[in-house]
Design a protein around this motif. Structure first.
Motif, PDB file in Angstrom:
ATOM      1  N   LYS A 195       0.841  -1.205   0.000  1.00 51.75           N
ATOM      2  CA  LYS A 195       0.000   0.000   0.000  1.00 51.75           C
ATOM      3  C   LYS A 195       0.873   1.251   0.000  1.00 51.75           C
ATOM      4  N   PHE A 196       1.915   1.254   0.802  1.00 52.52           N
ATOM      5  CA  PHE A 196       2.820   2.408   0.863  1.00 52.52           C
ATOM      6  C   PHE A 196       3.465   2.673  -0.503  1.00 52.52           C
ATOM      7  N   ILE A 197       3.993   1.649  -1.137  1.00 51.34           N
ATOM      8  CA  ILE A 197       4.660   1.816  -2.441  1.00 51.34           C
ATOM      9  C   ILE A 197       3.661   2.318  -3.480  1.00 51.34           C
ATOM     10  N   LYS A 198       2.462   1.756  -3.490  1.00 51.81           N
ATOM     11  CA  LYS A 198       1.445   2.194  -4.451  1.00 51.81           C
ATOM     12  C   LYS A 198       1.018   3.638  -4.197  1.00 51.81           C
ATOM     13  N   ASP A 199       0.829   3.998  -2.925  1.00 49.89           N
ATOM     14  CA  ASP A 199       0.353   5.344  -2.574  1.00 49.89           C
ATOM     15  C   ASP A 199       1.400   6.427  -2.839  1.00 49.89           C
ATOM     16  N   THR A 200       2.667   6.082  -2.734  1.00 49.32           N
ATOM     17  CA  THR A 200       3.728   7.091  -2.871  1.00 49.32           C
ATOM     18  C   THR A 200       4.379   7.073  -4.241  1.00 49.32           C
ATOM     19  N   ASP A 201       4.155   6.020  -5.008  1.00 47.52           N
ATOM     20  CA  ASP A 201       4.778   5.857  -6.318  1.00 47.52           C
ATOM     21  C   ASP A 201       6.305   5.851  -6.222  1.00 47.52           C
ATOM     22  N   LEU A 202       6.829   5.293  -5.123  1.00 43.52           N
ATOM     23  CA  LEU A 202       8.269   5.148  -4.943  1.00 43.52           C
ATOM     24  C   LEU A 202       8.707   3.785  -5.471  1.00 43.52           C
ATOM     25  N   TYR A 203       9.974   3.469  -5.303  1.00 42.96           N
ATOM     26  CA  TYR A 203      10.570   2.228  -5.805  1.00 42.96           C
ATOM     27  C   TYR A 203      11.240   1.500  -4.639  1.00 42.96           C
ATOM     28  N   ALA A 204      11.379   0.180  -4.755  1.00 47.26           N
ATOM     29  CA  ALA A 204      12.003  -0.574  -3.668  1.00 47.26           C
ATOM     30  C   ALA A 204      12.801  -1.756  -4.204  1.00 47.26           C
ATOM     31  N   VAL A 205      13.852  -2.078  -3.474  1.00 49.18           N
ATOM     32  CA  VAL A 205      14.562  -3.332  -3.715  1.00 49.18           C
ATOM     33  C   VAL A 205      14.267  -4.225  -2.518  1.00 49.18           C
ATOM     34  N   ILE A 206      13.889  -5.450  -2.793  1.00 47.52           N
ATOM     35  CA  ILE A 206      13.576  -6.436  -1.769  1.00 47.52           C
ATOM     36  C   ILE A 206      14.826  -7.294  -1.595  1.00 47.52           C
ATOM     37  N   GLU A 207      15.389  -7.275  -0.395  1.00 47.97           N
ATOM     38  CA  GLU A 207      16.657  -7.953  -0.116  1.00 47.97           C
ATOM     39  C   GLU A 207      16.434  -9.196   0.733  1.00 47.97           C
ATOM     40  N   GLY A 208      16.808 -10.357   0.194  1.00 51.78           N
ATOM     41  CA  GLY A 208      16.682 -11.614   0.921  1.00 51.78           C
ATOM     42  C   GLY A 208      17.985 -11.958   1.626  1.00 51.78           C
ATOM     43  N   HIS A 209      17.872 -12.470   2.855  1.00 48.71           N
ATOM     44  CA  HIS A 209      19.036 -12.839   3.668  1.00 48.71           C
ATOM     45  C   HIS A 209      18.783 -14.184   4.347  1.00 48.71           C
ATOM     46  N   THR A 210      19.854 -14.834   4.751  1.00 49.74           N
ATOM     47  CA  THR A 210      19.738 -16.114   5.461  1.00 49.74           C
ATOM     48  C   THR A 210      20.658 -16.130   6.678  1.00 49.74           C
ATOM     49  N   SER A 211      20.456 -17.140   7.505  1.00 51.59           N
ATOM     50  CA  SER A 211      21.427 -17.436   8.561  1.00 51.59           C
ATOM     51  C   SER A 211      22.551 -18.233   7.898  1.00 51.59           C
ATOM     52  N   LYS A 212      23.495 -18.697   8.664  1.00 52.91           N
ATOM     53  CA  LYS A 212      24.652 -19.392   8.085  1.00 52.91           C
ATOM     54  C   LYS A 212      24.521 -20.916   8.090  1.00 52.91           C
ATOM     55  N   TYR A 213      23.356 -21.450   8.434  1.00 47.84           N
ATOM     56  CA  TYR A 213      23.225 -22.873   8.649  1.00 47.84           C
ATOM     57  C   TYR A 213      22.937 -23.695   7.398  1.00 47.84           C
ATOM     58  N   ALA A 214      23.775 -23.534   6.413  1.00 46.53           N
ATOM     59  CA  ALA A 214      23.780 -24.352   5.192  1.00 46.53           C
ATOM     60  C   ALA A 214      25.002 -23.881   4.412  1.00 46.53           C
ATOM     61  N   THR A 215      25.204 -24.431   3.236  1.00 46.20           N
ATOM     62  CA  THR A 215      26.340 -23.961   2.447  1.00 46.20           C
ATOM     63  C   THR A 215      26.037 -22.566   1.909  1.00 46.20           C
ATOM     64  N   ALA A 216      27.072 -21.810   1.637  1.00 47.77           N
ATOM     65  CA  ALA A 216      26.895 -20.452   1.120  1.00 47.77           C
ATOM     66  C   ALA A 216      26.153 -20.466  -0.218  1.00 47.77           C
ATOM     67  N   THR A 217      26.433 -21.450  -1.052  1.00 38.84           N
ATOM     68  CA  THR A 217      25.756 -21.557  -2.347  1.00 38.84           C
ATOM     69  C   THR A 217      24.258 -21.802  -2.153  1.00 38.84           C
ATOM     70  N   TYR A 218      23.917 -22.710  -1.254  1.00 41.43           N
ATOM     71  CA  TYR A 218      22.506 -22.992  -0.963  1.00 41.43           C
ATOM     72  C   TYR A 218      21.826 -21.740  -0.411  1.00 41.43           C
ATOM     73  N   ASN A 219      22.492 -21.060   0.525  1.00 39.89           N
ATOM     74  CA  ASN A 219      21.918 -19.866   1.140  1.00 39.89           C
ATOM     75  C   ASN A 219      21.729 -18.730   0.135  1.00 39.89           C
TER      76      ASN A 219
END
Length: 166
Positions: free
Chosen positions: A61-85
């Protein structure tokens, strides 16, 4: 001088507690940016709680109402291989981006990047820290050009560390 110092400190603390302020380029005005901090269950793209969807809906709703732009950043914990994460974090970011688009955000307004385990905010050696690192957050921008510049810069920055074990 002491009064000024207390006033300055108090103002900074008030800003920190108020949330993120965002200056709109066109008007110079500041607006409140809702935090997007979606947590996930370990080793999955399943949201931690039902509240995560509510947060995504409010952000859409915020992005639509303001007509701004966003990057969605995904992160993980370290409990797997770096490639998998790296793949898991990307899948999480893509999932949240898809939900935002489903809620009416234009695809051109939102991008997704997976950071893997390369950028922990919390101590991965504790259960609570690892849980908080399994997150998707958003950065907000005034224009498509700013969004593009940021995503290019971040992709370059993490290219050499994204697949390294933390």
């Amino acid at each position: 001088m002491k009064t000024l110092k207390v006033l300055f400190t108090s103002s900074i603390l008030s800003l920190a507690l108020a949330g993120n302020l965002y200056a709109e380029e066109s008007t110079g005005d500041c607006i409140m940016v809702p935090n997007l901090n979606v947590e996930f269950k370990n080793d999955s793209t399943v949201y931690m709680t039902a509240d995560e969807k509510k947060e995504i809906t409010e952000f859409a709703k915020f992005i639509k109402d303001t007509d701004l732009y966003a990057v969605i950043e995904g992160h993980t914990s370290k409990y797997a291989t770096a490639t998998y994460n790296a793949k898991l974090s990307s899948d999480r970011a893509i999932k949240v981006r898809a939900e935002l688009i489903k809620l009416g955000v234009k695809p051109s307004q939102v991008k997704a990047i997976g950071f893997g385990e390369s950028s922990p905010l919390y101590d991965n050696n504790t259960e609570i820290g690892a849980q908080k690192n399994r997150r998707v957050i958003a950065e907000v921008f005034n224009s498509a050009a700013e969004l593009s510049e940021y995503t290019s810069s971040e992709k370059s920055r993490i290219a050499s560390i994204k697949y390294k074990e933390q």
